[in-house]
Design an enzyme around this catalytic site. Structure first.
Site, PDB file in Angstrom:
ATOM      1  N   ALA A 295      30.524  45.323 -17.078  1.00  0.00           N
ATOM      2  CA  ALA A 295      29.967  45.249 -15.722  1.00  0.00           C
ATOM      3  C   ALA A 295      31.046  44.969 -14.686  1.00  0.00           C
ATOM      4  O   ALA A 295      30.969  45.452 -13.545  1.00  0.00           O
ATOM      5  CB  ALA A 295      28.890  44.169 -15.655  1.00  0.00           C
TER       6      ALA A 295
ATOM      7  N   GLY B 144      32.536  44.184 -24.317  1.00  0.00           N
ATOM      8  CA  GLY B 144      31.375  43.327 -24.162  1.00  0.00           C
ATOM      9  C   GLY B 144      30.732  43.509 -22.802  1.00  0.00           C
ATOM     10  O   GLY B 144      31.155  44.327 -21.980  1.00  0.00           O
ATOM     11  N   CYS B 145      29.682  42.709 -22.558  1.00  0.00           N
ATOM     12  CA  CYS B 145      28.900  42.880 -21.335  1.00  0.00           C
ATOM     13  C   CYS B 145      29.665  42.445 -20.084  1.00  0.00           C
ATOM     14  O   CYS B 145      29.672  43.170 -19.074  1.00  0.00           O
ATOM     15  CB  CYS B 145      27.573  42.135 -21.446  1.00  0.00           C
ATOM     16  N   TYR B 146      30.329  41.303 -20.113  1.00  0.00           N
ATOM     17  CA  TYR B 146      31.081  40.861 -18.936  1.00  0.00           C
ATOM     18  C   TYR B 146      32.188  41.851 -18.559  1.00  0.00           C
ATOM     19  O   TYR B 146      32.293  42.259 -17.392  1.00  0.00           O
ATOM     20  CB  TYR B 146      31.679  39.474 -19.164  1.00  0.00           C
TER      21      TYR B 146
END
Length: 349
Positions: free
Chosen positions: A158, A153-155
């Protein structure tokens, strides 16, 4: 090549359709929905070009039930479905198609950790070991051999891209503190009051702080696997924030090091990690902004040293590198295609 997209009407599914619509190696796209089969895709996304619509010939430009995709035996299946619902929907494609799952259903290999994070055991525990964690900059070899890829996922994306160069070098001493800011689309396409424009505009808030966010076990598992330090698990405090922005993510990580390091040394760490990574750009002396990577699959990273603590700043588009773009990148890596095919490297002005 024929691809199917499960959950085609959510943000992630719609972005996937646009990316795959311009992918040079994708010939046909089957958009799948459980709620609105038969509806013309242009009713959901009127902005699609004729070039994209031309690839929807298997369904005559309409959304299809999952049975249509099963019968077509697609080469690749993208599952853009909610956590805990995705694995079961993917079941008919195991062993016949490359499955790239964008939920968390195959990201955590430890059964008890999964249960703690998501409230129930994994649906297919026997498949967890077979699933490659789809962070190509760090898991390329596994992705190249896998028929099931768990797209991060995005969290986690990054955060891990910022932390792993330091953790893998064994130079972290102490607890890492991460503060992450996410655009509203990171929560998906939901009809809930808290995501209304009137609720989100002029408003920012933290939520699930410390160790309580369900993606923390996923992040920690990856940190532990790459850690070269002794003394147990890597300490991490992670706090996400929702900010009044449609898409984009900025993550600030405070990393305590074993000693003070010069900018040249830190730049070398990043260079060693990402010299062959087309979607990671390290920008010494210029702090990244979310608009620099908006609508691209890039992650921009920079840093600022304060004694033996280094502050690392990473930005991505949560819908691209944090979801759909990275999923297409994983497909390209797995199938031996041009890694950048169908995906933008350029952000916006």
């Amino acid at each position: 090549m024929t691809v199917a997209i499960l959950g085609a009407t959510g943000y992630t599914g719609l972005v996937l359709i646009r990316l795959l619509g311009r992918h040079p190696d994708v010939r046909q796209i089957i958009p799948v929905t459980s709620s609105r089969p038969g509806l013309a895709l242009t009713e959901v996304d009127p902005g699609l070009s004729d070039a994209v619509l031309a690839k929807l010939t298997p369904t005559n430009g309409c959304l299809a039930p999952i049975e249509t995709a099963v019968a077509a035996r697609p080469d690749v299946v993208f599952a853009a479905l909610p956590h805990l619902a995705s694995a079961q929907a993917c079941e008919p494609f195991f062993g016949t198609s490359l499955v790239i799952d964008l939920s968390a259903d195959f990201r955590i290999k430890d059964h008890e950790t999964f249960r703690s994070a998501y409230g129930r055991p994994p649906a297919y525990p026997d498949l967890l070991e077979r699933a490659a964690y789809g962070l190509p900059e760090w898991r390329r070899g596994e992705i190249e051999r896998a028929d099931l890829i768990a797209n991060p996922g995005c969290y986690p994306t990054a955060t891990l891209l910022a932390l792993l160069p330091f953790v893998s070098a064994g130079c972290v001493r102490g607890s890492i503190v991460v503060n992450a800011l996410s655009g509203i689309s990171g929560a998906g396409r939901k009809e809930q009051a808290m995501y209304l424009y009137s609720e989100r505009t002029e408003n920012a808030n933290p939520y699930a702080p410390g160790l309580s966010h369900r993606h923390v076990p996923e992040i920690r598992a990856q940190l532990d696997e790459f850690s070269t330090s002794v003394g147990g698990r890597q300490a991490l405090l992670f706090t996400p924030h929702l900010v009044p922005m449609r898409q984009g993510m900025e993550v600030t990580s405070a990393i305590p090091l074993d000693r003070e390091r010069t900018d040249d040394e830190i730049e070398e760490l990043f260079s060693n990690a990402y010299k062959s990574a087309p979607f990671v750009r390290v920008t010494r002396g210029r702090l990244p902004e979310t608009r620099h990577v908006r609508n691209s699959n890039r992650c921009d990273i920079s840093w600022h040293g304060e004694g033996s603590t280094v502050l690392v700043f990473s930005v991505i588009d949560n819908l691209l590198k944090g979801a759909s773009g990275q999923a297409v990148q994983n497909m390209n890596v797995r199938l031996g295609l041009d890694e950048t095919a169908g995906i933008d490297l350029d952000g916006e002005f």
